[in-house]
Design an enzyme around this catalytic site. Structure first.
Site, PDB file in Angstrom:
ATOM      1  N   CYS A   8       0.862  -1.184   0.000  1.00  0.00           N
ATOM      2  CA  CYS A   8       0.000   0.000   0.000  1.00  0.00           C
ATOM      3  C   CYS A   8       0.897   1.232   0.000  1.00  0.00           C
ATOM      4  CB  CYS A   8      -0.990  -0.021   1.170  1.00  0.00           C
ATOM      5  SG  CYS A   8      -0.232  -0.022   2.812  1.00  0.00           S
ATOM      6  N   ASN A  11       2.222   1.462   4.391  1.00  0.00           N
ATOM      7  CA  ASN A  11       2.531   0.181   5.064  1.00  0.00           C
ATOM      8  C   ASN A  11       2.216   0.230   6.561  1.00  0.00           C
ATOM      9  OD1 ASN A  11       5.419  -2.047   5.530  1.00  0.00           O
ATOM     10  ND2 ASN A  11       3.299  -2.576   5.130  1.00  0.00           N
ATOM     11  N   CYS A  13      -1.468   0.666   7.394  1.00  0.00           N
ATOM     12  CA  CYS A  13      -2.899   0.354   7.504  1.00  0.00           C
ATOM     13  C   CYS A  13      -3.287  -0.856   6.641  1.00  0.00           C
ATOM     14  CB  CYS A  13      -3.759   1.561   7.115  1.00  0.00           C
ATOM     15  SG  CYS A  13      -3.703   2.906   8.328  1.00  0.00           S
ATOM     16  N   ARG A  14      -3.451  -0.637   5.334  1.00  0.00           N
ATOM     17  CA  ARG A  14      -4.051  -1.674   4.485  1.00  0.00           C
ATOM     18  C   ARG A  14      -3.173  -2.894   4.282  1.00  0.00           C
ATOM     19  NH1 ARG A  14      -5.023   2.207  -0.403  1.00  0.00           N
ATOM     20  NH2 ARG A  14      -3.071   2.974   0.500  1.00  0.00           N
ATOM     21  N   SER A  15      -1.899  -2.692   3.906  1.00  0.00           N
ATOM     22  CA  SER A  15      -1.084  -3.873   3.585  1.00  0.00           C
ATOM     23  C   SER A  15      -0.712  -4.709   4.809  1.00  0.00           C
ATOM     24  CB  SER A  15       0.142  -3.516   2.733  1.00  0.00           C
ATOM     25  OG  SER A  15       1.012  -2.625   3.389  1.00  0.00           O
ATOM     26  N   ASP A 116      -8.370   3.780   1.551  1.00  0.00           N
ATOM     27  CA  ASP A 116      -7.380   3.957   2.614  1.00  0.00           C
ATOM     28  C   ASP A 116      -8.043   4.463   3.898  1.00  0.00           C
ATOM     29  OD1 ASP A 116      -5.222   4.481   4.188  1.00  0.00           O
ATOM     30  OD2 ASP A 116      -4.036   5.409   2.578  1.00  0.00           O
TER      31      ASP A 116
HETATM   32  P1  4NP Z   1      -1.799   2.862   4.144  1.00  0.00           P
HETATM   33  O1  4NP Z   1      -2.348   4.275   4.717  1.00  0.00           O
HETATM   34  O2  4NP Z   1      -1.243   3.133   2.758  1.00  0.00           O
HETATM   35  O3  4NP Z   1      -3.012   1.978   4.093  1.00  0.00           O
HETATM   36  O4  4NP Z   1      -0.746   2.406   5.119  1.00  0.00           O
HETATM   37  C1  4NP Z   1      -1.528   5.409   4.837  1.00  0.00           C
HETATM   38  C2  4NP Z   1      -0.976   5.709   6.055  1.00  0.00           C
HETATM   39  C3  4NP Z   1      -0.186   6.835   6.195  1.00  0.00           C
HETATM   40  C4  4NP Z   1       0.063   7.648   5.111  1.00  0.00           C
HETATM   41  C5  4NP Z   1      -0.479   7.325   3.875  1.00  0.00           C
HETATM   42  C6  4NP Z   1      -1.265   6.208   3.741  1.00  0.00           C
HETATM   43  N1  4NP Z   1       0.863   8.819   5.261  1.00  0.00           N
HETATM   44  O5  4NP Z   1       1.037   9.547   4.267  1.00  0.00           O
HETATM   45  O6  4NP Z   1       1.364   9.081   6.351  1.00  0.00           O
END
Ligand code: 4NP
Length: 146
Positions: A8, A11, A13-15, A116
């Site tokens: 994702c 890294n 939340c989703r993955s 997300d």
């Molecule tokens: P993820 O969500 O891609 O599902 O881990 C996010 C978490 C944090 C950020 C972006 C996406 N960030 O920009 O901090």
């Protein structure tokens, strides 16, 4: 199929959630997750994501974020992206001659993407979709074994 990487953006939340849910359904596979962005390298999964996963029996507490890189194409048999932007960012790093499949994880459950929850705040909906995708992946592997 032995090793699968979930990717994702952050890294956190989703993955990592996909990694934890698939690990619970398909023991024996080598699983990992990574982010196309490097902001959270070394961090555990996001607190609200860990809490929602924990309520469903998935312990994400030992996972740590790392950044996706070109070497991952040779290190894994299959790569799943959580959305179209992840898919583009992954493909942009494909080494010449590498043929590792990169798939849209959400397509396993006939969805466009895994939205997300870092932005939507819908951690339950995220887990619902990831569980549906993991069930579909489990069915695919069952079918391949027959
Ligand atoms: P993820 O969500 O891609 O599902 O881990 C996010 C978490 C944090 C950020 C972006 C996406 N960030 O920009 O901090």
């Amino acid at each position: 199929m032995k090793s699968i990487l979930f990717v994702c953006l952050g890294n956190i939340c989703r993955s990592p959630a996909a990694e934890g849910v698939v690990r619970a359904r398909l023991p024996g596979l080598v699983l990992d997750s990574a982010g196309t962005g490097g902001w959270h390298v070394g961090d555990p999964p996001y607190g609200p994501m860990q809490a929602a996963a924990s309520m469903r029996g998935y312990d994400l507490s030992q996972l740590r974020a790392r950044q996706f890189g070109p070497a991952d194409f040779d290190a894994f048999d299959l790569i799943f992206a959580m959305d179209a932007a992840n898919l583009r960012d992954i493909e942009a790093q494909r080494p010449a001659g590498n043929t590792t499949p990169v798939e849209n994880f959400a397509a396993l459950a006939d969805a466009q993407e895994v939205p997300d929850p870092y932005y939507t705040r819908d951690f339950e909906g995220c887990l619902d979709l990831i569980e549906a995708c993991a069930d579909a992946l489990s069915c695919r592997f069952d079918a391949q074994r027959q």
